[in-house]
Design a protein around this motif. Structure first.
Motif: not given
Length: 120
Positions: A4-12, A22-31, A41-46
């Motif tokens: 998983k990769i976490l994307v932190v940004d206030p703009v949807k 990120i998904q096109s690179m083969g990873y799951d995404v957290l927002e 989210s970081y603490q729950n998912n690393y």
């Protein structure tokens, strides 16, 4: 289960662009759209990588980086923000961010930077 990769940004709309890339690179995404949400989210998912905007609604990105690094000194964080925030970018590097990509970003540059960080 994909890493998983976490994307932190206030703009949807910007989160959506990064999520698709990120998904096109083969990873799951957290927002996350706020600092508190990002830390939780970081603490729950690393996630294996976190992209961090420096302008968040509830705290600045440098403070979020510091809190994540306190929780996990090995956190892999890259900043993604506007270049005019030079002093915050320097603070973010000192706080533990490993890379910086300026907005608006070019897709190839973003992918290259992510791949570099994911190999470390």
């Amino acid at each position: 289960m994909k890493p998983k990769i976490l994307v932190v940004d206030p703009v949807k709309s910007l989160r959506n662009i990064l999520c698709q890339l990120i998904q096109s690179m083969g990873y799951d995404v957290l927002e996350a759209s706020s600092g508190a949400e990002a830390i939780r989210s970081y603490q729950n998912n690393y996630p294996i990588l976190t992209t961090m905007d420096l302008n968040m609604p509830d705290m600045n990105g440098v403070d979020i980086i510091r809190k994540i690094k306190e929780f996990d000194p090995e956190a892999n964080i890259m900043m993604c923000s506007a270049l005019e925030q030079r002093s915050m970018i320097i603070e973010g590097i000192h706080a533990g961010a490993k890379e910086f990509v300026s907005k608006p970003f070019h897709e190839n540059n973003m992918k290259e930077t992510m791949r570099k960080l994911l190999l470390v």
